[in-house]
Design a protein around this motif. Structure first.
Motif, PDB file in Angstrom:
ATOM      1  N   ASN A   1     -47.493 -10.466 139.893  1.00 18.49           N
ATOM      2  CA  ASN A   1     -46.310 -10.282 139.224  1.00 18.49           C
ATOM      3  C   ASN A   1     -46.152 -11.408 138.221  1.00 18.49           C
ATOM      4  O   ASN A   1     -45.905 -10.595 137.014  1.00 18.49           O
ATOM      5  N   THR A   2     -46.756 -12.538 138.372  1.00 19.98           N
ATOM      6  CA  THR A   2     -46.494 -13.969 137.300  1.00 19.98           C
ATOM      7  C   THR A   2     -47.844 -13.268 136.666  1.00 19.98           C
ATOM      8  O   THR A   2     -47.260 -13.440 135.117  1.00 19.98           O
ATOM      9  N   GLY A   3     -48.935 -12.533 136.999  1.00 17.63           N
ATOM     10  CA  GLY A   3     -49.987 -12.552 135.948  1.00 17.63           C
ATOM     11  C   GLY A   3     -49.057 -11.546 134.722  1.00 17.63           C
ATOM     12  O   GLY A   3     -49.750 -11.340 133.598  1.00 17.63           O
ATOM     13  N   VAL A   4     -48.582 -10.630 135.248  1.00  9.67           N
ATOM     14  CA  VAL A   4     -47.787  -9.659 133.978  1.00  9.67           C
ATOM     15  C   VAL A   4     -46.876 -10.064 133.071  1.00  9.67           C
ATOM     16  O   VAL A   4     -47.613  -9.704 132.141  1.00  9.67           O
ATOM     17  N   GLY A   5     -46.004 -11.061 133.597  1.00 10.58           N
ATOM     18  CA  GLY A   5     -45.724 -11.848 132.870  1.00 10.58           C
ATOM     19  C   GLY A   5     -46.102 -12.543 131.275  1.00 10.58           C
ATOM     20  O   GLY A   5     -46.021 -12.050 130.505  1.00 10.58           O
ATOM     21  N   PHE A   6     -47.220 -13.001 132.649  1.00  9.30           N
ATOM     22  CA  PHE A   6     -48.383 -13.598 131.094  1.00  9.30           C
ATOM     23  C   PHE A   6     -49.036 -13.209 129.957  1.00  9.30           C
ATOM     24  O   PHE A   6     -49.237 -12.968 129.094  1.00  9.30           O
ATOM     25  N   LEU A   7     -49.966 -11.481 130.524  1.00 12.62           N
ATOM     26  CA  LEU A   7     -49.849 -10.602 130.234  1.00 12.62           C
ATOM     27  C   LEU A   7     -49.002  -9.926 128.652  1.00 12.62           C
ATOM     28  O   LEU A   7     -49.513 -10.021 127.337  1.00 12.62           O
ATOM     29  N   LEU A   8     -47.820  -9.583 128.708  1.00 11.57           N
ATOM     30  CA  LEU A   8     -46.986  -9.109 128.329  1.00 11.57           C
ATOM     31  C   LEU A   8     -46.459 -10.722 127.151  1.00 11.57           C
ATOM     32  O   LEU A   8     -46.958 -10.403 126.192  1.00 11.57           O
ATOM     33  N   LYS A   9     -46.674 -11.803 127.811  1.00 15.45           N
ATOM     34  CA  LYS A   9     -45.746 -12.898 126.525  1.00 15.45           C
ATOM     35  C   LYS A   9     -47.578 -13.102 125.329  1.00 15.45           C
ATOM     36  O   LYS A   9     -47.439 -12.956 124.381  1.00 15.45           O
ATOM     37  N   LYS A  10     -48.370 -12.743 126.262  1.00 12.71           N
ATOM     38  CA  LYS A  10     -49.995 -13.098 125.792  1.00 12.71           C
ATOM     39  C   LYS A  10     -49.902 -12.779 124.351  1.00 12.71           C
ATOM     40  O   LYS A  10     -49.835 -12.657 123.573  1.00 12.71           O
ATOM     41  N   ASN A  11     -49.342 -10.699 124.973  1.00 14.20           N
ATOM     42  CA  ASN A  11     -49.533  -9.721 123.554  1.00 14.20           C
ATOM     43  C   ASN A  11     -48.465  -9.757 123.081  1.00 14.20           C
ATOM     44  O   ASN A  11     -47.946  -8.431 122.333  1.00 14.20           O
TER      45      ASN A  11
END
Length: 479
Positions: free
Chosen positions: A95-105
């Motif tokens: 779940n945390t990883g998805v948040g990171f990916l969205l922010k990164k993109n």
């Protein structure tokens, strides 16, 4: 009023993958989520169930250590709380990883519940619910509820458990798969209604954990979407493991006690029997989340609880699209992801190939594992094909024997006239990892000749795939 090129409603596998691909294509993108990034699959479905099944697998190996020449001293038993904690930890990490990916993109996250008020506009209100427990707090940096505009709106709201009359979940005695993932205590007796992937995975998990498990399936065949031969093989393995299976049967009545229940089961011959259980899992499929989105008012066409789309995710209303479970079967995470990529690439003018549903693999992560792609033998014959069918058992494979996993079967179905691979069906150890080979072969329009000339490494389980192809043409070596 903030405007975007694309707004996606729902951040499950379909939603967040689509958002990332949209950002890669240079589109200003936002995603709306009401309770948890990653959706049901990541938080309450695909991922945490695999963590539970992994714990069961380790327990199984520990209990059979002697089969491998090992001695484990002391008591081996499941710690229910620890097993659940590990599963939830895995989900939280991703779940945390998805948040990171969205922010990164640079994808904006809008936290709340969305309604499409008109093509090109949504209204987001604060979220007041969660699947389990109180509303989830918005992640740091999320956009506030309000009215937002977008040229393209993609509905990716997923699905929820189907509820049958008389089997309404109560969170205590009658469970959905959400409840089954976080048991406070391990039931001693469990009744599972439905033998699709969800039902069979939980039946396998709880049986390995020590529960007495009974599965009730209304159809004659368990795992109804699978090839008959593969399903029959799997049934024998499940019954050998101690799972009781009642097919051509249905639950007609449930009497609840304080901490247990009695289910009246009726079989096809009209006979009834009463099954006592501590808990009942209702696993009779899922239904798309199409309600309260404003789609009906806009005239978006639906069919049997799902949004109707074309091969590119378009609905009948311009500017509104749908992907994933809400857009109909097969209701699988990887289908949602690919469907979303096709949809957004079409929006961006990339001219992708439309989604071909007959080439989407399905996997069930029970013991034994089951995986398939394409037509079953029966469906191929019904479609008018003259077929050549190959089979290869795991007992003829050196790696399977060395692993202590000699029970399994690979079955391939070819068009006898052209050599086209029509379908592949596997049951046994690690077949969910093997199936991608056949998926790639089908997408490349590989013939039997190409597969027979391919060199498979030895010793591997993948050799069973090669031998199955050879067997379809009378050339198998090791049987």
């Amino acid at each position: 009023m903030t405007s975007y090129d694309v707004i996606i409603i729902g951040s499950g596998p379909g939603g967040y993958v689509t958002a990332i691909r949209a950002a890669q294509l240079g589109l200003k993108t936002a995603i709306v989520e009401r309770e948890h990034l990653g959706g049901i699959c990541l938080n309450w479905g695909c991922i945490p169930t695999k963590a539970l099944l992994r714990s069961a697998e380790i327990l199984h190996y520990a209990e059979h250590a002697g089969d491998y020449g090992l001695v484990l001293d002391g008591t081996i038993r499941p710690d229910t709380a620890a097993v659940v904690k590990r599963s939830r930890g895995v989900a939280n990490q991703l779940n945390t990883g998805v948040g990171f990916l969205l922010k990164k993109n640079k994808v904006d996250v809008i936290w709340g519940v969305a309604t499409v008020t008109k093509p090109g506009e949504i209204n987001v209100i604060p979220s007041t619910r969660s699947v389990q427990g109180p509303p989830v707090a918005a992640p740091k940096g999320a956009q506030a509820p309000g009215i937002y505009q977008a040229k393209h709106i993609i509905v990716a709201t997923g699905a929820r458990p189907r509820v049958l009359p008389g089997l309404e979940p109560d969170g205590k005695l009658i469970w959905t798969y959400f409840d089954a993932m976080v048991p406070a205590v391990m039931p001693k007796k469990l009744l599972v209604v439905g033998s699709g992937a969800i039902g069979i995975e939980f039946a396998s998990f709880y049986r390995t954990m020590g529960a007495e498990v009974t599965v009730v399936e209304v159809l004659p065949q368990i795992l109804p979407v699978e090839d008959e031969e593969i399903a029959a093989h799997a049934r024998k393995r499940f019954e050998k493991a101690g799972i009781r299976i009642l097919s051509s049967a249905k639950v007609v009545k449930v009497d609840k006690g304080e901490n247990s229940l009695k289910a009246t089961v009726e079989t096809a011959d009209g006979k009834t029997q009463v099954i006592e259980a501590d808990r009942l899992i209702s696993a009779v499929g899922v239904v798309g989340n199409i309600e309260n989105l404003g789609l009906e008012k806009l005239g978006v066409k639906t069919d049997r609880g799902c949004v109707v789309i074309d091969g590119y995710g378009k609905t009948n209303v311009a500017g509104i699209y749908a992907i994933g479970d809400v857009a109909g079967p097969p209701m699988l995470a990887h289908k949602a992801e690919h469907e979303g990529v096709v949809c957004i690439e079409a929006i961006a003018g990339q001219h992708p190939h439309p989604l071909e549903k007959d080439k989407i693999p399905g996997c069930t992560y029970c013991t034994p594992q089951i995986a398939s792609v394409g037509l079953t033998e029966k469906k191929a014959r019904e479609a008018g094909y003259t077929v050549k069918v190959g089979r290869f058992p795991f007992i003829g494979n050196g790696k399977a024997i060395a692993l202590g996993e000699p029970e399994g079967l690979v079955k391939t179905v070819f068009d006898a006239k052209t050599g086209k691979l029509l379908g592949a069906h596997l049951v046994g150890a690690e077949v969910t990892e093997l199936i991608q080979g056949f998926v790639i072969a089908m997408n490349l329009e590989t013939t039997e000749e190409d597969l027979m000339h391919a060199v498979f490494p030895h010793p591997t389980l993948s050799e069973t795939m090669h031998e199955s192809v050879l067997d379809a043409y009378g050339r198998a070596i090791h049987i």
